[in-house]
Design an enzyme around this catalytic site. Sequence first.
Site, short mmCIF file in Angstrom:
data_model
loop_
_atom_site.label_atom_id
_atom_site.label_comp_id
_atom_site.label_asym_id
_atom_site.label_seq_id
_atom_site.Cartn_x
_atom_site.Cartn_y
_atom_site.Cartn_z
N ASP A 1 -0.52 -5.83 -0.53
CA ASP A 1 0.69 -5.04 -0.22
C ASP A 1 2.21 -4.52 -1.37
O ASP A 1 1.66 -6.33 -2.02
CB ASP A 1 2.13 -4.20 1.59
CG ASP A 1 2.13 -3.10 1.73
OD1 ASP A 1 2.07 -2.53 0.55
OD2 ASP A 1 2.09 -2.98 3.01
N ASP B 1 1.00 5.99 4.85
CA ASP B 1 2.14 5.69 6.30
C ASP B 1 1.81 6.44 7.02
O ASP B 1 2.17 6.15 8.02
CB ASP B 1 3.58 4.13 5.33
CG ASP B 1 3.03 3.55 4.95
OD1 ASP B 1 1.83 2.83 5.23
OD2 ASP B 1 4.27 3.11 4.01
C1 GLA Z 1 4.14 -1.38 4.10
C2 GLA Z 1 2.92 -0.80 4.50
C3 GLA Z 1 2.74 -0.32 5.81
C4 GLA Z 1 2.93 -2.16 6.80
C5 GLA Z 1 4.19 -2.64 6.44
C6 GLA Z 1 4.68 -3.71 6.35
O1 GLA Z 1 5.44 -0.53 4.10
O2 GLA Z 1 2.63 0.75 3.92
O3 GLA Z 1 1.50 -0.19 6.79
O4 GLA Z 1 1.55 -2.50 6.39
O5 GLA Z 1 4.52 -2.31 4.88
O6 GLA Z 1 5.66 -4.82 5.74
#
Ligand code: GLA
Length: 690
Positions: free
Chosen positions: A445, A513
Amino acid sequence: MVDIAEDGRTWLLRGPNSSYALHLTEADELLHLHWGPAVALADAEALAVRPLPAYRGFESPLDGHEEYPVEGGPRFVRPALSVRTEERRGTEWAFVDHAVEDGELRLRFRDAGLVITLHYRMRGDVVERWVSLVNEGDTQVELLRADAATWTLPDREDWRLSHLHGRWAAESQLTSGPLTYGEKVIGSRRGHTGHQYLPWVALDTDATEERGEVYGCALGWSGSWRIAVAQLPDARVQITGGAGYDDSGLLMLEPGESYTSPVFAGLWSDGGFGGASRAWHAYQRAYVIPDADRDRPVLFNSWEATFFDIAEDQQAALARRAAEIGVELFVVDDGWFGARTSDRAGLGDWTPNPDRFPRGLAPLADQVHALGMQFGIWVEPEMVNPDSELYRAHPDWVQYQPGRKRTELRNQLVLNLAREDVQEYLWEQLDTLLSSAPIDYVKWDFNRAFTDAGWPGETYPQRLWVDHVHALYALLDRLRAAHPGVAFESCSGGGGRIDLGILSRTDQVWTSDNTDPLDRLAIQHGFSQIHPARIMAAWVTDSPNTQLNDRASSLRFRFVSSMAGVLGVGGDLAEWSEEELTEARHWVDLYKEIRPVVQHGEQYRLRPPTGGLSAVQYLRGDETVVLAWLQAQRYGEPVPALRLRGLDPSASYECRETGEVHCGAVLSHHGLHTALHGDLDATVIRLRRI
Ligand code: GLA
């Protein structure tokens, strides 16, 4: 294939359906000749003798005709290359030589100590272009701007520009409109590819989904970038793009140093937007995505189920449920390491949280494996929370401007990956992590943009923008080489880092997301313009969708929406009823059956998601799968039939759902009726040629 004229000054690159030609004049001006349908070398040579417009004092005959406009001389377009030395600015090159090696054409030019090589390679009908620069002189050369390529379109009236815009949780929104005089610029000045634009543009004049000429360009770079589409004063159109957003300094090349730009890929198609997308997909599956012929497993991800509140037993319980419904890869998201019990602490400390995983990750990974699933883990290596062991030990390892405040976003700072000590630290942490437990999958990420991208003490601090990306790529490459069984997912707060560069070293991406199944249809529609279903992760989460909009939807609608890509489940399975789990099992089984067609087949967008009925068709060999969604049925009107594409008109197709046999011509000409009705309904239809 590259054909070269006898005088060595005209080159023709040939793909299966298209060709690309360029010509070097006696004055060493490199002119664009042709990009479009297949032509022969003789045709390209005939184009090369057409005279350029004459100089008229205020207009340049070169503008709009050059392959790679440099700054300097009679040129007024945005330069692809802008350099300066202590003495002067701009470029006046002389041709050195050309070479063809493994299908790659290299044209070498020199301006004093600077050697400029333009690279061309045809892969399928995609032309890959990039530039490399070597400082062979004995003084510094500053690269203010070094685009990968400039693309020139043929003379046409009324060009239309399509691209993808967005923001967090609303990525990949397709938009298009007329191109007018001046420039349209998209890009990112955020240090990552960005949610705001995908680095892709398409230009057409009158194409439809399945007919007409479409030109597309896509950049393979995961840092800041810029693509500028210009309609010049004489209406000619050029597209230039590369790394970095501004023209204010990319790198300082010391004597002996070099720079290689990312690849800027271009595609001409006469199959409409659908044909162009299928060609992009085929290109990525064949040349970009690692192991693209392998199926991606159905995954479970813990994020929306348990957020930061995680523990070994609780994850093991989820894993048992995930296994029951047929999940093949269980991924523990954020919250497993350091003091990471919220987003305020722990980033940077990549060892299991001792309260949550007292025996490390191996026991959970073993349980997951015993359940017959692979085990995956979330990391965000390029970041640090100020509240972490790492930051306390190395407060100078982050990007910052001396004497200025360090901007925190999501309570975190960006590590300066251009530093070798940071690179080494991350390598050790991640290599140790991957060696400490049987980990099969890493979700990588990147949850904030660059803001204070300074590097105190460095003479040319702005190089960290480029060096960060190269360090990221090198780290991924090194980890992949050391742990060849591990697959990687690119995530950046959802779809903030999706481009051909990261895709060449990751196995799939987290699309957004936003897991609302209706919003997703539009996001997926935009995504499919350039990228294939094979990398597009999509999870089924809980209803109502409390994260975003409280929209309630059936399990059926959620599953069929997610089955359009790499299916995942992200709901809190501990809360799902037996009935829901049984239904989920049915959908997962069905997905596994259609997976080869969805992940590796050709994709036809039958109807865009604009409010009523939308549908996507996948075709592979004798198998066809249609996924269809009805957002809202209005005025009691019947739902239109879906006219299928790519079928053999004289063949018969059996519908697996109804047992009915249809003729290909009828399916294409009259269409297939679905039983969809009401609001938020969805269906899967399988057809097999018999
Ligand atoms: C980001 C990702 C999510 C999750 C969060 C965790 O927002 O896109 O899918 O992994 O971080 O903190």
